[in-house]
Design a protein around this motif. Sequence first.
Motif, PDB file in Angstrom:
ATOM      1  N   THR A 250       1.776   7.417  -1.304  1.00  0.00           N
ATOM      2  CA  THR A 250       0.333   7.259  -1.168  1.00  0.00           C
ATOM      3  C   THR A 250       0.326   6.143   0.287  1.00  0.00           C
ATOM      4  O   THR A 250       1.226   5.256   0.218  1.00  0.00           O
ATOM      5  CB  THR A 250      -0.379   6.576  -2.379  1.00  0.00           C
ATOM      6  OG1 THR A 250      -1.905   6.074  -1.838  1.00  0.00           O
ATOM      7  CG2 THR A 250       0.343   5.464  -2.750  1.00  0.00           C
TER       8      THR A 250
ATOM      9  N   GLU B 243     -12.176  10.466   5.895  1.00  0.00           N
ATOM     10  CA  GLU B 243     -11.702  11.076   4.996  1.00  0.00           C
ATOM     11  C   GLU B 243     -11.059  12.163   5.779  1.00  0.00           C
ATOM     12  O   GLU B 243     -10.021  12.654   5.337  1.00  0.00           O
ATOM     13  CB  GLU B 243     -12.839  11.654   3.991  1.00  0.00           C
ATOM     14  CG  GLU B 243     -12.054  11.993   2.475  1.00  0.00           C
ATOM     15  CD  GLU B 243     -11.537  10.687   1.909  1.00  0.00           C
ATOM     16  OE1 GLU B 243     -10.241  10.824   1.675  1.00  0.00           O
ATOM     17  OE2 GLU B 243     -12.295   9.807   1.528  1.00  0.00           O
TER      18      GLU B 243
ATOM     19  N   SER C 288       0.805  -1.144  -0.024  1.00  0.00           N
ATOM     20  CA  SER C 288       0.008  -0.069  -0.042  1.00  0.00           C
ATOM     21  C   SER C 288       0.761   1.297  -0.002  1.00  0.00           C
ATOM     22  O   SER C 288       0.477   2.152  -0.673  1.00  0.00           O
ATOM     23  CB  SER C 288      -1.033  -0.047   1.285  1.00  0.00           C
ATOM     24  OG  SER C 288      -0.026  -0.002   2.445  1.00  0.00           O
TER      25      SER C 288
ATOM     26  N   ARG D 277      -7.953  11.242   7.686  1.00  0.00           N
ATOM     27  CA  ARG D 277      -6.763  10.970   6.954  1.00  0.00           C
ATOM     28  C   ARG D 277      -6.329  12.537   6.499  1.00  0.00           C
ATOM     29  O   ARG D 277      -5.006  12.417   6.325  1.00  0.00           O
ATOM     30  CB  ARG D 277      -7.082  10.291   5.735  1.00  0.00           C
ATOM     31  CG  ARG D 277      -6.908   8.735   5.823  1.00  0.00           C
ATOM     32  CD  ARG D 277      -6.940   8.106   4.604  1.00  0.00           C
ATOM     33  NE  ARG D 277      -8.243   8.095   4.027  1.00  0.00           N
ATOM     34  CZ  ARG D 277      -9.344   7.076   4.304  1.00  0.00           C
ATOM     35  NH1 ARG D 277      -8.811   6.287   5.119  1.00  0.00           N
ATOM     36  NH2 ARG D 277     -10.483   7.470   3.796  1.00  0.00           N
ATOM     37  N   SER D 278      -7.103  13.399   6.108  1.00  0.00           N
ATOM     38  CA  SER D 278      -6.647  14.461   5.579  1.00  0.00           C
ATOM     39  C   SER D 278      -5.821  15.415   6.800  1.00  0.00           C
ATOM     40  O   SER D 278      -4.935  16.155   6.444  1.00  0.00           O
ATOM     41  CB  SER D 278      -7.888  15.329   5.276  1.00  0.00           C
ATOM     42  OG  SER D 278      -7.555  16.800   4.967  1.00  0.00           O
TER      43      SER D 278
ATOM     44  N   ALA E  63      -3.966   4.210  -7.738  1.00  0.00           N
ATOM     45  CA  ALA E  63      -4.544   4.814  -6.410  1.00  0.00           C
ATOM     46  C   ALA E  63      -5.736   5.711  -6.515  1.00  0.00           C
ATOM     47  O   ALA E  63      -5.593   6.279  -7.659  1.00  0.00           O
ATOM     48  CB  ALA E  63      -3.444   5.259  -5.448  1.00  0.00           C
TER      49      ALA E  63
ATOM     50  N   GLY F 114       3.375   6.429   4.467  1.00  0.00           N
ATOM     51  CA  GLY F 114       2.219   6.126   4.472  1.00  0.00           C
ATOM     52  C   GLY F 114       1.547   5.462   5.734  1.00  0.00           C
ATOM     53  O   GLY F 114       1.352   6.212   6.933  1.00  0.00           O
TER      54      GLY F 114
ATOM     55  N   SER G 180      -7.436  10.816  -4.138  1.00  0.00           N
ATOM     56  CA  SER G 180      -7.975  11.242  -2.643  1.00  0.00           C
ATOM     57  C   SER G 180      -6.783  10.573  -1.878  1.00  0.00           C
ATOM     58  O   SER G 180      -6.784  11.119  -0.511  1.00  0.00           O
ATOM     59  CB  SER G 180      -9.344  10.924  -2.120  1.00  0.00           C
ATOM     60  OG  SER G 180      -9.697   9.834  -2.152  1.00  0.00           O
ATOM     61  N   ARG G 181      -6.351   9.598  -1.836  1.00  0.00           N
ATOM     62  CA  ARG G 181      -5.343   8.941  -1.145  1.00  0.00           C
ATOM     63  C   ARG G 181      -3.802   9.119  -1.497  1.00  0.00           C
ATOM     64  O   ARG G 181      -3.052   8.446  -0.904  1.00  0.00           O
ATOM     65  CB  ARG G 181      -5.569   7.139  -1.198  1.00  0.00           C
ATOM     66  CG  ARG G 181      -6.786   6.921  -0.847  1.00  0.00           C
ATOM     67  CD  ARG G 181      -7.092   6.856   0.582  1.00  0.00           C
ATOM     68  NE  ARG G 181      -8.222   6.083   0.907  1.00  0.00           N
ATOM     69  CZ  ARG G 181      -9.681   6.293   1.118  1.00  0.00           C
ATOM     70  NH1 ARG G 181      -9.858   7.581   0.560  1.00  0.00           N
ATOM     71  NH2 ARG G 181     -10.677   5.711   1.425  1.00  0.00           N
TER      72      ARG G 181
ATOM     73  N   GLU H  42      -2.377   3.973   0.259  1.00  0.00           N
ATOM     74  CA  GLU H  42      -3.270   2.806  -0.146  1.00  0.00           C
ATOM     75  C   GLU H  42      -3.206   2.784  -1.825  1.00  0.00           C
ATOM     76  O   GLU H  42      -3.568   3.805  -2.416  1.00  0.00           O
ATOM     77  CB  GLU H  42      -4.649   3.176   0.548  1.00  0.00           C
ATOM     78  CG  GLU H  42      -5.560   2.077   0.515  1.00  0.00           C
ATOM     79  CD  GLU H  42      -7.004   2.738   1.003  1.00  0.00           C
ATOM     80  OE1 GLU H  42      -8.191   2.417   0.270  1.00  0.00           O
ATOM     81  OE2 GLU H  42      -7.178   3.427   2.098  1.00  0.00           O
ATOM     82  N   THR H  43      -3.218   1.602  -2.120  1.00  0.00           N
ATOM     83  CA  THR H  43      -3.243   1.386  -3.766  1.00  0.00           C
ATOM     84  C   THR H  43      -4.528   0.644  -3.985  1.00  0.00           C
ATOM     85  O   THR H  43      -5.077   0.073  -3.175  1.00  0.00           O
ATOM     86  CB  THR H  43      -2.096   0.841  -4.428  1.00  0.00           C
ATOM     87  OG1 THR H  43      -1.783  -0.404  -4.044  1.00  0.00           O
ATOM     88  CG2 THR H  43      -0.831   1.549  -3.770  1.00  0.00           C
TER      89      THR H  43
END
Length: 330
Positions: free
Chosen positions: A97, A278, A73, A281-282, A111, A132, A114-115, A99-100
Motif C-alpha cells: 500500500t 482516484e 505509509s 492513482r489507479s 488501510a 508505494g 482502495s489504497r 497509504e495507511t
Amino acid sequence: VTMAATRSVMRAVRVFEFGGPEVLKLQSDVLVPVPKENQVLIKVHACGVNPVETYIRSGTYARKPALPYTPGSDVAGVIEGVGEHVTAFKKGDRVFTLETLSGGYAEYAVAAASRVFPLPDKLDFRQGAALGVPYFTAYRALFQKGRARAGESVLVHGASGGVGLAVCQIARACGLKVLGTAGTEEGMNMILRNGAHQAFNHRDPNYTERIKACTGPGGVDIIIEMLSNVNLDADLQLLSFAGRVMVVGCRGRIEINPRDTMSKESSIIGVALFHATEEERSECATAILEGIEAGWLKPVVGLEYPLEKVAQAHEDIIHSSGARGKMVLL
C-alpha cells in the motif's frame, strides 16, 4: 472477535510531540487497529522510510497529523483481516500500500482497501515496501504532470534514492533518454544498472557543464528534481525550449531569475502524490503492476533497519553521504 482476543496489542512507533528523531518512541502495548468497512488490516513485514516522514515528524511540514500518531505509509505484508464490503482481498493475500490510516511503522496497519494492491510473487516484502510513494510519485511526475513522451530526454537530479531509481526504470522502459546524477561512485553505478544511459556526479564542480556537453545545445526536456532548494537555478539553465522541471523534493528556499523561464518558455511544476485523484492513482498502479509483470520494474532496497532503530533511520535518510536505494524498516 477471536483475533482481538489473541492479539490485542502490538509494537508500534508513536510520536507524542514534534521534534528530532528522538521523538520516535517504540511502544509494545499499542492496540491492534480493527478494520472498519472498506478497510483491511495488514500484518506488516516491511515499511518504506520516506524523507517526507522526517519533515512531518519535525513539525515543519504543511501537513501536521494530530498527536500522537504512528508515521509510515509504504507498507508491504499480508492481509490479516478485512472489514465489511471488502471483496478484493482475503486473509493471507500478499499486498502493498502507499497509504495507511493507522501508520506503517508498526506490526499491524489498517488501510483503505482502495489504497491497497496485490504484491506480485516476483517481489519480496522489502521490495514491496519500496513501491508505494517512490514509484507512484515517479510515474506521476513523468507522465501525469510532466507529460513525458518517448524520445524525450529526462535528467533525474538525485537518481540513486527511492524515487530517483523508480524514475530511471520507468523512463527507460518508456523510451526516454535517461540521465541521472548521484553523489557517490556507488550511486552512479547503481543508476546505470537501473536504466540511466549516463550518470554524473553532482559533487563534481563542473558536472552541469558535462550534462550540457551530453545533451548538446538543445538541452534536456524534463528534469525530475529531488533537491530543488539547491538545484533549481542550475536546472533552468539546462532545460530545452518548452522544457519542464518537476519539483519532487525540496528542503528550503532558493533564489532564481524568472527571466530564465521566459527565454525558453519553460515550466516549473510541483508534484505531490497527495493530490492524485482516484483515477490517477489507479493509472499509476496499473502501470507499476505491468512493469513488475514485464520484469523491468525492480525496486532496489538500500539500508534496512529493525523497528528499534527507527530514530537512526530518520537520522540517516537526511544526513547519509548518498542514497543507495530505498530505505526500509523491517
